[in-house]
Design an enzyme around this catalytic site. Structure first.
Site, PDB file in Angstrom:
ATOM      1  N   TRP A   1       0.844  -1.191   0.000  1.00 39.81           N
ATOM      2  CA  TRP A   1       0.000   0.000   0.000  1.00 39.81           C
ATOM      3  C   TRP A   1       0.881   1.243   0.000  1.00 39.81           C
ATOM      4  CZ3 TRP A   1      -0.897  -3.991   3.658  1.00 39.81           C
ATOM      5  CH2 TRP A   1      -1.968  -4.829   3.324  1.00 39.81           C
TER       6      TRP A   1
ATOM      7  N   HIS B   1      -6.325   1.554   3.245  1.00 40.84           N
ATOM      8  CA  HIS B   1      -7.419   0.578   3.178  1.00 40.84           C
ATOM      9  C   HIS B   1      -8.369   0.832   4.357  1.00 40.84           C
ATOM     10  CE1 HIS B   1      -4.744  -2.502   5.617  1.00 40.84           C
ATOM     11  NE2 HIS B   1      -4.655  -1.276   6.083  1.00 40.84           N
TER      12      HIS B   1
ATOM     13  N   ARG C   1      -3.945   5.635  -2.324  1.00 45.52           N
ATOM     14  CA  ARG C   1      -2.662   4.961  -2.514  1.00 45.52           C
ATOM     15  C   ARG C   1      -1.847   5.697  -3.560  1.00 45.52           C
ATOM     16  NH1 ARG C   1      -4.853  -1.326  -2.652  1.00 45.52           N
ATOM     17  NH2 ARG C   1      -5.973  -1.106  -0.675  1.00 45.52           N
TER      18      ARG C   1
ATOM     19  N   GLN D   1     -13.668   1.598  -0.611  1.00 46.80           N
ATOM     20  CA  GLN D   1     -13.721   0.217  -0.139  1.00 46.80           C
ATOM     21  C   GLN D   1     -14.891   0.027   0.809  1.00 46.80           C
ATOM     22  OE1 GLN D   1     -10.025  -0.982   1.776  1.00 46.80           O
ATOM     23  NE2 GLN D   1      -9.250  -1.766  -0.170  1.00 46.80           N
TER      24      GLN D   1
ATOM     25  N   VAL E   1      -4.874 -11.564   8.063  1.00 44.90           N
ATOM     26  CA  VAL E   1      -5.789 -12.715   7.980  1.00 44.90           C
ATOM     27  C   VAL E   1      -4.986 -14.006   7.819  1.00 44.90           C
ATOM     28  CG1 VAL E   1      -7.817 -11.530   7.074  1.00 44.90           C
ATOM     29  CG2 VAL E   1      -6.068 -12.323   5.483  1.00 44.90           C
TER      30      VAL E   1
ATOM     31  N   ALA F   1     -13.035 -11.408   7.670  1.00 43.74           N
ATOM     32  CA  ALA F   1     -13.023 -10.009   7.232  1.00 43.74           C
ATOM     33  C   ALA F   1     -12.865  -9.984   5.725  1.00 43.74           C
ATOM     34  CB  ALA F   1     -11.875  -9.256   7.887  1.00 43.74           C
TER      35      ALA F   1
HETATM   36  N1  PHE Z   1      -7.313  -4.401   3.195  1.00 44.73           N
HETATM   37  C1  PHE Z   1      -7.032  -5.276   2.081  1.00 44.73           C
HETATM   38  C2  PHE Z   1      -6.691  -4.413   0.857  1.00 44.73           C
HETATM   39  O1  PHE Z   1      -6.943  -3.255   0.881  1.00 44.73           O
HETATM   40  C3  PHE Z   1      -8.231  -6.145   1.749  1.00 44.73           C
HETATM   41  C4  PHE Z   1      -8.584  -7.101   2.832  1.00 44.73           C
HETATM   42  C5  PHE Z   1      -9.528  -6.754   3.808  1.00 44.73           C
HETATM   43  C6  PHE Z   1      -8.040  -8.356   2.873  1.00 44.73           C
HETATM   44  C7  PHE Z   1      -9.885  -7.662   4.773  1.00 44.73           C
HETATM   45  C8  PHE Z   1      -8.390  -9.276   3.859  1.00 44.73           C
HETATM   46  C9  PHE Z   1      -9.329  -8.906   4.798  1.00 44.73           C
HETATM   47  O2  PHE Z   1      -6.191  -4.900  -0.121  1.00 44.73           O
END
Ligand code: PHE
Length: 352
Positions: free
Chosen positions: A160, A180, A207, A221, A264, A320
């Site tokens: 990011w 994010h 970003r 998002q 995750v 998530a």
């Molecule tokens: N935050 C991650 C992204 O922006 C996406 C994501 C969210 C992945 C939640 C796993 C769980 O790419």
């Protein structure tokens, strides 16, 4: 013989005859001044002449004179109205102006296609029992990265490329435009003393990105988070399949790939079949020849993050996901380039 000597009846007949000859606004005004004018209109003079009548005739004369005044006033109003109607009718038959044409339509604004899509996505998740929360766009790096298991030297920070806010705190850059919506996983759990948690957090992210047909430097998002006893990967897949069906109908295909995100374990990406090339084009700008367009990252919330929230990770689990709303809008309308959304060209925006 002065005007005042004329009989009321005779005066009235003469006035009405003159009125019927007045055919435009100036002629009507001249008529009004001549007959009803306050200074020396002939009816005004007639009314003044009441005093000159022999006493026994005065009352009758006065009444007759007043009646003439009222009759003439009414006749004037009627004549004005009928001239106005005639003028309108005449206008409508000349080529210059057709008053029967419908009016010019008012330009009515509408919601931006990304906002429309955002609202539809939110609705789809609300129908599945998710509540909506919000978090800050200008975020602490502690939430954006550290709480999401990406400390300073973690290679995942490169995923990011960050737009920092130039505020130095103790010589360190600590604030940024969130890259994010995931920091809200920590924020939401922090203010929810106990599970269950079932929430979505929509919002803008930023970003420092080389833009292309599917990447913009600002994106929308929707973060999703569900934490409770017995939440499993199959629940995550069920929710996301159902979301895809609600948004795109039964025949749209989705695929899950394994992927890595530090917060995750395990992690996945969900993609949908490419509407431009249907998977056939090696040259396709939109799916880069893969046949699939990624719309979200997801996975099972890392136990460390559950523990950091003060929950017992031996009892509760969670999933998530982070959904790219512009990507959904691309797929929904078959738009080939994400950059159209924020180029502010009304020829494009007006189509939705
Ligand atoms: N935050 C991650 C992204 O922006 C996406 C994501 C969210 C992945 C939640 C796993 C769980 O790419």
């Amino acid at each position: 013989m002065t005007a005042s000597a004329a009989s009321p009846d005779a005066l009235r007949e003469e006035a009405l005859a003159a009125l019927s000859e007045a055919t435009d606004e100036p002629a009507l005004e001249r008529w009004r001044a001549g007959w009803l004018g306050r200074q020396d209109g002939r009816v005004t003079l007639l009314l003044r002449a009441v005093r000159e009548q022999p006493p026994e005739q005065r009352a009758a004369f006065g009444q007759a004179a007043n009646a003439v005044k009222q009759t003439l006033e009414a006749a004037l109003a009627e004549r004005q109205e009928s001239l106005k109607q005639a003028a309108l009718k005449a206008l409508s038959t000349t080529a210059a102006l057709d008053v029967t044409l419908p009016g010019r339509p008012q330009a009515i604004g509408r919601l931006h296609p990304v906002t429309q899509t955002l609202r539809d996505c939110i609705k789809a998740f609300q129908e599945m029992g998710f509540r909506v929360a919000e978090g800050p766009e200008v975020e602490w790096s502690a939430y954006n990265f550290d709480a999401m298991r990406s400390p300073e030297d973690h290679p995942a920070r490169d995923m990011w490329d960050t737009i920092w806010v130039d505020t130095l705190l103790n010589g360190e850059r600590k604030m940024l435009l969130r890259t994010h919506t995931s920091p809200n996983q920590a924020r939401v759990m922090e203010r929810t003393p106990e599970p269950p948690v079932r929430v979505i957090v929509p919002g803008k992210c930023y970003r420092q990105e080389a833009t292309d047909a599917t990447h913009e430097w600002m994106l929308t998002q929707i973060e999703g988070l569900a934490v409770d006893e017995g939440v499993r990967m199959s629940d995550l897949k069920g929710v996301l399949y159902e979301f895809a069906r609600k948004m795109f109908g039964q025949d749209r295909k989705v695929i899950f790939h394994h992927s890595y995100f530090p917060f995750v374990e395990p992690g996945v990406e969900m993609a949908m079949d490419c509407f431009i090339c249907r998977g056939s084009g090696a040259e396709c700008r939109t799916c880069h020849g893969t046949g699939w367009i990624e719309i979200l990252g997801a996975g099972m919330v890392h136990p460390e993050i559950i523990e950091n929230a003060g929950y017992d990770s031996s009892k509760v689990t969670g999933f998530a996901f982070g959904l790219g709303v512009e990507r959904v809008a691309l797929l929904r309308w078959g738009i080939e380039d994400i950059r159209h959304f924020y180029a502010n060209d009304l020829r494009f925006l007006g189509q939705f």
